[in-house]
Design a protein around this motif. Sequence first.
Motif, mmCIF file in Angstrom:
data_model
loop_
_atom_site.group_PDB
_atom_site.id
_atom_site.type_symbol
_atom_site.label_atom_id
_atom_site.label_comp_id
_atom_site.label_asym_id
_atom_site.label_seq_id
_atom_site.Cartn_x
_atom_site.Cartn_y
_atom_site.Cartn_z
ATOM 1 N N MET A 200 0.839 -1.189 0.000
ATOM 2 C CA MET A 200 0.000 0.000 0.000
ATOM 3 C C MET A 200 0.880 1.247 0.000
ATOM 4 O O MET A 200 2.075 1.190 0.292
ATOM 5 N N LYS A 201 0.266 2.387 -0.306
ATOM 6 C CA LYS A 201 0.968 3.661 -0.270
ATOM 7 C C LYS A 201 1.188 4.086 1.184
ATOM 8 O O LYS A 201 0.361 3.829 2.054
ATOM 9 N N ARG B 234 0.953 6.964 2.431
ATOM 10 C CA ARG B 234 -0.050 7.911 2.931
ATOM 11 C C ARG B 234 -1.284 7.210 3.509
ATOM 12 O O ARG B 234 -1.970 7.774 4.356
ATOM 13 N N GLU B 235 -1.593 6.011 3.055
ATOM 14 C CA GLU B 235 -2.719 5.274 3.634
ATOM 15 C C GLU B 235 -2.473 5.004 5.114
ATOM 16 O O GLU B 235 -3.374 5.128 5.950
ATOM 17 N N LEU B 236 -1.255 4.615 5.420
ATOM 18 C CA LEU B 236 -0.902 4.295 6.797
ATOM 19 C C LEU B 236 -0.779 5.546 7.648
ATOM 20 O O LEU B 236 -1.299 5.611 8.766
ATOM 21 N N SER C 208 -2.150 8.458 7.145
ATOM 22 C CA SER C 208 -3.478 9.074 7.310
ATOM 23 C C SER C 208 -4.250 8.386 8.424
ATOM 24 O O SER C 208 -4.933 9.036 9.224
ATOM 25 N N PHE C 209 -4.132 7.062 8.476
ATOM 26 C CA PHE C 209 -4.788 6.304 9.543
ATOM 27 C C PHE C 209 -4.227 6.692 10.911
ATOM 28 O O PHE C 209 -4.978 6.953 11.862
ATOM 29 N N GLN D 109 5.223 10.361 0.750
ATOM 30 C CA GLN D 109 3.903 9.803 1.061
ATOM 31 C C GLN D 109 3.379 8.864 -0.028
ATOM 32 O O GLN D 109 2.529 8.011 0.237
ATOM 33 N N ASP D 110 3.887 8.984 -1.251
ATOM 34 C CA ASP D 110 3.394 8.156 -2.352
ATOM 35 C C ASP D 110 4.200 6.878 -2.562
ATOM 36 O O ASP D 110 3.928 6.116 -3.488
ATOM 37 N N GLU E 129 5.497 3.071 -2.117
ATOM 38 C CA GLU E 129 4.891 1.806 -1.751
ATOM 39 C C GLU E 129 5.618 1.238 -0.530
ATOM 40 O O GLU E 129 6.848 1.215 -0.481
ATOM 41 N N LYS F 126 -6.300 -2.489 11.762
ATOM 42 C CA LYS F 126 -6.743 -1.787 10.554
ATOM 43 C C LYS F 126 -6.226 -2.471 9.291
ATOM 44 O O LYS F 126 -6.964 -2.616 8.303
ATOM 45 N N PHE F 127 -4.954 -2.862 9.288
ATOM 46 C CA PHE F 127 -4.329 -3.458 8.102
ATOM 47 C C PHE F 127 -3.842 -4.864 8.465
ATOM 48 O O PHE F 127 -2.659 -5.071 8.749
#
Length: 365
Positions: free
Chosen positions: A1-2, A4-6, A8-9, A32-33, A35, A345-346
């Motif tokens: 995943m990117k 930023r997903e982590l 942001s969470f 942030q982008d 992988e 969450k992940f």
Amino acid sequence: MKLRELTSFLEEIAPLAYQEDYDNSGLIVGNQDMEVSGALISLDCTESVIDEAIQLGFNLIISHHPIVFKGLKKFNGNSYVERVVIKAIKHDIAIYAIHTNLDHILQGVNKKICEKLDIRNVSILKVKAGVLKKLVTFCPLAAADNVRKALFEAGAGMVGNYSECSFNVEGIGTFKASTGSVPYVGEIGKQHHEAEVRIEVIYPVNRERVIIASLLGVHPYEEVAYDIYPLTNGFQEVGSGMIGNLEADWDELEFLKFVKQKLGAKVIRHTELRSKKIRRVAVCGGSGSFLLQNALNAGADIFITADFKYHEFFDAEGKLIIADVGHFESEQFTQELLLELITEKFCNFALRLTSQNTNPINYLI
């Protein structure tokens, strides 16, 4: 995943706006982008932790303490901070810190300490000011329900255990639409009087962008009038330290032994015992001497924290026991906390606690 997903969470749980002014939580190294192949969780980000991440094939380190607190002017590798940053950049490893913002939330660092010590019915010891704002807006009577609903859904109007809180008063608004405008009501070039509702709601600062966007998205006027006021009110769900109660009274010495065992502390520095039972306990992960008066005011029998200076022990004045358990020892469960939060969450994300002991303090026993 990117990445930023982590992040942001994590920032939804522990907003960066909740950190102290001196702190440097957030993304310190990385993009942030990028992988993310896997994340290594540690209390501190040291060279050995970077090496472990390289060995595992992970390209993200999530640490509690930021490796960089102040601006770096040179990258010569003359300090451990510079060497860590250089090695991380060289190996495309991101470094993310989640420090006092994680300390300050209800389910954060101090709650984890309380769980380990079986401290119950907990609350924030010193609530944080400056993290609440008030939004005031004005809309026609017919649109008031929709505007309030949008604000509430965006996170405004929370006061303690109450939601959808607002103050409303009716009045008359005036305006004159100019050429080129598209007024919702009224005529161009003529002053218009409209029955309106003044709506006031409180919100945490980290929700501001979403709340304003929601307001603008649902409000019928072409030009939306709104005011934002900073508040000095303390936010009951955000702040330093924690206070709670044990299920039963404890003998002082027995409780100190219990704390020592639970935290794996080599030694506990403490003030003189008072020959009184312990029931009410205050805690603060890391350096907590600034909270001594708050612990006293809250009626604590003992204050468990770290980094008390010699003369600060006198400030207890026999009114409670100060128990300095060590900085690392008080915050060590932060790693476990982060593992639990992220895994929930992940669930399929590669995540591991560091095998490195980053405590810089050793004891000769």
